[in-house]
Design a protein around this motif. Structure first.
Motif, short mmCIF file in Angstrom:
data_model
loop_
_atom_site.label_atom_id
_atom_site.label_comp_id
_atom_site.label_asym_id
_atom_site.label_seq_id
_atom_site.Cartn_x
_atom_site.Cartn_y
_atom_site.Cartn_z
N PHE A 44 -8.70 22.65 30.30
CA PHE A 44 -8.82 23.07 28.91
C PHE A 44 -9.04 21.88 27.99
O PHE A 44 -8.47 20.80 28.19
CB PHE A 44 -7.56 23.81 28.46
N GLY A 45 -9.85 22.10 26.96
CA GLY A 45 -9.91 21.15 25.86
C GLY A 45 -8.70 21.30 24.98
O GLY A 45 -7.87 22.21 25.17
N SER A 46 -8.59 20.43 24.01
CA SER A 46 -7.40 20.44 23.14
C SER A 46 -7.49 21.52 22.06
O SER A 46 -6.52 21.78 21.37
CB SER A 46 -7.21 19.07 22.48
N GLY A 47 -8.66 22.15 21.94
CA GLY A 47 -8.80 23.24 21.00
C GLY A 47 -9.30 22.82 19.63
O GLY A 47 -9.04 21.70 19.17
#
Lengths: 112, 116
Positions: free
Chosen positions: A102-105
């Protein structure tokens, strides 16, 4: 280190506008990509997935994938205040086993 | 989408006690489940991958003796935080992977653990 990068934002857009969320990834072996929406204090919910180059549309959402540039994006048309949330980009990799990185958003704020 | 149920949603415990969190896939069989941890305003950190009938695979830096994972059936995985300490306070989220392509994950509601 296999990574997924996102701008943390916040990205602020007026109601009715198009919100454009971007993501880059480092592992060229990644085949599938996912966009999740996460409201504060809640768990992520799947919005869309994409694994072919080009665009994929689902209602107000369009996912775009460019494998040559290692770039994934999510467009939200006719943005609504209820779209305000953090959007997580994830890429699937096969390491010792299948996993999503996942990316950090990116935090999206839709102004009424 | 598929339904994954996680329980309890909130738990408060004293330092030194153990806490068990359950994750169930309600309408599909999940041969693989994942456990994530999330601190405020941070992204999901993968802790371990849980495969039905075999030992879990832990990510680097995650203590397997502290975070015990059991995947006893195709629909249930459990995470036990043993001898919990205040620094273990976090939002723990499980997810389950469907067997079909492209392998998206469906998340449980999450469990917020507070260790006093």
């Amino acid at each position: 280190q296999k990574e997924v990068e996102q701008n943390s934002g916040p990205l602020s857009v007026p109601e009715g506008a198009i919100a454009s969320l971007n993501c880059t990834y480092s592992d060229r072996g990644s085949q599938s990509f996912f966009w999740y929406r996460q409201y504060s204090g809640k768990s992520p919910e799947l919005i869309m997935f994409i694994y072919s180059n080009g665009d994929k549309e689902d209602g107000r959402f369009t996912a775009q994938l460019n494998k040559a540039s290692q770039y994934v994006s999510l467009l939200i048309r006719d943005s609504q205040p209820s779209d305000s949330a953090t959007y997580l980009c994830a890429g699937a990799i096969m390491d010792s086993s299948y996993k999503l990185i996942f990316g950090s958003g990116t935090r999206l704020l839709v102004r009424p | 989408g598929a339904v994954v149920s996680q329980h309890p949603s909130r738990v408060i415990c004293k330092s030194g006690t153990s806490v068990k969190i359950e994750c169930r896939s309600l309408d599909f069989q999940a041969t693989t489940m994942f456990w994530y941890r999330q601190f405020p305003k941070q992204s999901l950190m993968l802790m371990a991958t849980s495969n039905e009938g075999s030992k879990a695979t832990y990510e680097q830096g995650v203590e397997k003796d502290k975070f015990l994972i059991n995947h006893a059936s195709l629909t249930l995985s459990t995470l036990t935080v043993t001898s919990a300490h205040p620094e273990d306070s976090s939002f723990y989220i499980c997810s389950a992977k469907r067997r079909t392509v492209p392998g998206e994950l469906f998340f449980g509601e999450g469990s917020r653990l507070t260790v006093l």
